[in-house]
Scaffold this motif. Structure first.
Motif, PDB file in Angstrom:
ATOM      1  N   LEU A   1      -0.952  -6.206   5.702  1.00  0.00           N
ATOM      2  CA  LEU A   1      -0.601  -4.801   5.778  1.00  0.00           C
ATOM      3  C   LEU A   1       0.055  -3.564   6.074  1.00  0.00           C
ATOM      4  O   LEU A   1       0.057  -3.388   7.601  1.00  0.00           O
ATOM      5  CB  LEU A   1      -1.906  -4.457   5.686  1.00  0.00           C
ATOM      6  CG  LEU A   1      -3.026  -4.676   4.555  1.00  0.00           C
ATOM      7  CD1 LEU A   1      -3.961  -6.107   5.196  1.00  0.00           C
ATOM      8  CD2 LEU A   1      -4.730  -4.106   4.956  1.00  0.00           C
TER       9      LEU A   1
ATOM     10  N   THR B   1       1.902  -0.605   7.862  1.00  0.00           N
ATOM     11  CA  THR B   1       1.532   1.460   8.308  1.00  0.00           C
ATOM     12  C   THR B   1       2.763   2.367   8.610  1.00  0.00           C
ATOM     13  O   THR B   1       3.430   1.874   8.716  1.00  0.00           O
ATOM     14  CB  THR B   1       0.533   1.148   9.977  1.00  0.00           C
ATOM     15  OG1 THR B   1      -0.020   1.934  10.560  1.00  0.00           O
ATOM     16  CG2 THR B   1       1.926   0.523  11.088  1.00  0.00           C
TER      17      THR B   1
ATOM     18  N   CYS C   1       2.153   5.158   3.477  1.00  0.00           N
ATOM     19  CA  CYS C   1       0.996   3.848   3.333  1.00  0.00           C
ATOM     20  C   CYS C   1      -0.635   4.139   3.475  1.00  0.00           C
ATOM     21  O   CYS C   1      -0.631   5.257   4.204  1.00  0.00           O
ATOM     22  CB  CYS C   1       1.305   2.257   4.501  1.00  0.00           C
ATOM     23  SG  CYS C   1       2.420   2.252   4.326  1.00  0.00           S
TER      24      CYS C   1
ATOM     25  N   THR D   1       0.419  -1.115  -0.281  1.00  0.00           N
ATOM     26  CA  THR D   1       0.049  -0.178  -0.299  1.00  0.00           C
ATOM     27  C   THR D   1       0.749   1.315   0.352  1.00  0.00           C
ATOM     28  O   THR D   1       0.209   2.489   0.038  1.00  0.00           O
ATOM     29  CB  THR D   1      -0.899   0.383   0.946  1.00  0.00           C
ATOM     30  OG1 THR D   1       0.063   0.104   2.270  1.00  0.00           O
ATOM     31  CG2 THR D   1      -1.817  -0.757   1.624  1.00  0.00           C
TER      32      THR D   1
ATOM     33  N   ASP E   1      -4.446   3.415   4.929  1.00  0.00           N
ATOM     34  CA  ASP E   1      -4.742   3.214   5.666  1.00  0.00           C
ATOM     35  C   ASP E   1      -5.505   1.732   6.297  1.00  0.00           C
ATOM     36  O   ASP E   1      -5.860   1.028   5.181  1.00  0.00           O
ATOM     37  CB  ASP E   1      -6.262   3.697   6.632  1.00  0.00           C
ATOM     38  CG  ASP E   1      -6.527   3.345   7.449  1.00  0.00           C
ATOM     39  OD1 ASP E   1      -5.769   3.934   8.912  1.00  0.00           O
ATOM     40  OD2 ASP E   1      -7.410   2.313   7.486  1.00  0.00           O
ATOM     41  N   SER E   2      -4.836   0.763   6.794  1.00  0.00           N
ATOM     42  CA  SER E   2      -4.341  -0.824   6.801  1.00  0.00           C
ATOM     43  C   SER E   2      -6.229  -0.590   7.046  1.00  0.00           C
ATOM     44  O   SER E   2      -6.400  -1.695   6.454  1.00  0.00           O
ATOM     45  CB  SER E   2      -3.723  -1.437   7.839  1.00  0.00           C
ATOM     46  OG  SER E   2      -3.476  -0.702   8.695  1.00  0.00           O
ATOM     47  N   TRP E   3      -6.455  -0.277   7.353  1.00  0.00           N
ATOM     48  CA  TRP E   3      -8.146  -1.304   8.054  1.00  0.00           C
ATOM     49  C   TRP E   3      -9.011  -0.917   7.368  1.00  0.00           C
ATOM     50  O   TRP E   3      -9.718  -1.768   7.203  1.00  0.00           O
ATOM     51  CB  TRP E   3      -8.389   0.282   9.296  1.00  0.00           C
ATOM     52  CG  TRP E   3      -7.872  -1.114  10.917  1.00  0.00           C
ATOM     53  CD1 TRP E   3      -6.352  -0.176  11.239  1.00  0.00           C
ATOM     54  CD2 TRP E   3      -7.902  -1.564  11.419  1.00  0.00           C
ATOM     55  NE1 TRP E   3      -5.751  -0.252  12.551  1.00  0.00           N
ATOM     56  CE2 TRP E   3      -7.205  -1.375  12.690  1.00  0.00           C
ATOM     57  CE3 TRP E   3      -8.980  -1.879  12.025  1.00  0.00           C
ATOM     58  CZ2 TRP E   3      -7.115  -2.561  13.696  1.00  0.00           C
ATOM     59  CZ3 TRP E   3      -8.821  -3.107  12.567  1.00  0.00           C
ATOM     60  CH2 TRP E   3      -8.043  -3.048  13.560  1.00  0.00           C
TER      61      TRP E   3
ATOM     62  N   VAL F   1      -2.938  -6.339  10.166  1.00  0.00           N
ATOM     63  CA  VAL F   1      -3.616  -4.897  10.489  1.00  0.00           C
ATOM     64  C   VAL F   1      -2.925  -4.526  11.582  1.00  0.00           C
ATOM     65  O   VAL F   1      -3.373  -5.149  12.896  1.00  0.00           O
ATOM     66  CB  VAL F   1      -4.757  -5.261  10.558  1.00  0.00           C
ATOM     67  CG1 VAL F   1      -5.431  -3.310   9.761  1.00  0.00           C
ATOM     68  CG2 VAL F   1      -5.982  -5.779   8.873  1.00  0.00           C
TER      69      VAL F   1
END
Length: 388
Positions: free
Chosen positions: A55, A57, A61, A17, A63-65, A82
């Protein structure tokens, strides 16, 4: 102390990401990382039989959530690792987010507890705690967070958090909440790991160093009456022959110039992360000392923070190197490679079927497809099968 060697392992992939490329340290060969591309990588990992995906953080990046929420409906079995961020989130809010995503994904959530980070980036997020204080916050955060996910009502007054009648109305899918993954090479990090987490992660140091770190964490956990399992984060460059793999490794850094390397190493040197210091010490920013252990290459770490080493070689050789880490105590492996879509297939098709995975993978009965496997010949004939 008796060392436990896991019989089976879990293998995860990585969602880029923060960007993807064919060449490190340059825009040449760069690839747009949007939702359709992330869906491609996630679906590939799901279909190939990876256990899950990590993912990342941070402000570099997406946002992983939110990314995980967008990708869960497009995958079937894949788990999503996450991050929660002690000091940036309240433990009660993080517990609600965790419970919701775990429930809506039917238990496909794993939680990565991230304490470290660039002090300048932390400042941009309003966090101005030193290294020791961040781990104190993490310890207190995880006490509250884990109790909430176990269904407790929490009343707490500590040096960093005050909670009154903290509770979850909607429990997580997984009993007690998702497993907690965590990495930290300092004394403070190992102390938190021993007390609070399920799986301790290390970056890809040579097997002997990893074994020494695992022994240290296992001993610290035993002193407080706990056991911890272990995982490792590595890149990988898998090709049909070792010569092809090393050629691909050299190609990956072929556009890097010395000034870009020097600037990256300057940034890494200001960080207060013990793990990052250990990574940087493996190569010292030099191109002429990158194979730091047989088939373990530190070229990625010339410009990438965090995980900076890759296993390079043919399928059998990489499988053998992975087994050395398994014998050291690792039961979870989080891999990545450039570009992440193509390398997910290279590793997934060449190496993954050779490993003693605890989850089904493509090539070992995970796919019920009668064929043809490969391109049909002359429009009528299936390709000839050959023994591997």
């Amino acid at each position: 102390m008796i060392m436990s060697v896991p019989e089976k392992i879990n293998v995860l992939w990585f969602l880029p990401t923060h960007g993807d490329s064919k060449y490190l340290g340059t825009q040449e060969g760069g690839r747009q990382v949007d939702l359709p591309y992330l869906q491609q990588v996630a679906r590939a990992a799901d279909q190939l039989g990876y256990y899950g995906v990590l993912l990342p953080t941070g402000r570099s990046c997406e946002d992983s959530w939110i990314v995980a929420s967008a990708l869960i409906p497009t995958t079937e079995r894949l788990k999503f690792l996450v991050a929660v961020r002690p000091g940036l989130q309240s433990p009660t809010l993080a517990a609600r987010m965790t419970s919701t995503l775990d429930r809506l994904s039917s238990g496909r959530l794993l939680v990565n507890v991230v304490t470290g980070g660039d002090p300048k980036e932390n400042g941009g997020d309003g966090l101005f705690l030193d290294h020791s204080a961040r781990y104190e916050v993490t310890n207190e955060f995880l006490d509250i967070y884990s109790r909430l996910l176990r269904g407790e009502t929490v009343n707490h007054k500590g040096p960093h958090y005050r909670i009154e009648d903290g509770r979850l109305l909607f429990p997580p899918h997984q009993d007690g909440g998702p497993p907690l993954y965590f990495g930290g090479s300092s004394d403070a990090g190992i102390d938190v790991a021993a007390q609070r987490v399920d799986k301790y992660l290390t970056w890809g140091e040579p097997p002997q160093q990893v074994a020494e770190k695992i022994a240290r964490v296992r001993e610290a956990a035993a002193k407080v009456g706990r056991t911890v399992s272990f995982g490792i984060r590595l890149h990988v460059i898998a090709r049909e022959t070792t010569a092809e793999a090393w050629s691909a490794a050299e190609k990956l850094i072929s556009r890097l110039d010395d000034s870009t390397i020097a600037e990256a190493q300057k940034v890494f040197s200001r960080l207060d992360s013990v793990g990052q210091a250990r990574m940087s010490a493996l190569h010292g920013g030099r191109r002429d000392r990158l194979e730091i252990s047989p088939n373990l290459w530190a070229g990625v770490g010339l410009v990438r923070g965090g995980a900076g080493t890759a296993l390079v070689g043919d399928p059998a050789t990489i499988a053998e190197r992975i087994d050395a880490y398994r014998r050291a105590g690792c039961d979870s492996f989080i891999f990545s490679g450039y570009p992440h879509l193509e390398e997910a297939y290279s590793f997934g098709e060449l190496v993954l079927p050779l490993l003693p995975t605890a989850h089904p993978v493509k090539g070992r009965g995970a796919v019920n497809n009668m064929g043809p496997f490969g391109e049909t010949i002359a429009g009528s004939y299936r390709p000839r099968a050959s023994a591997s």
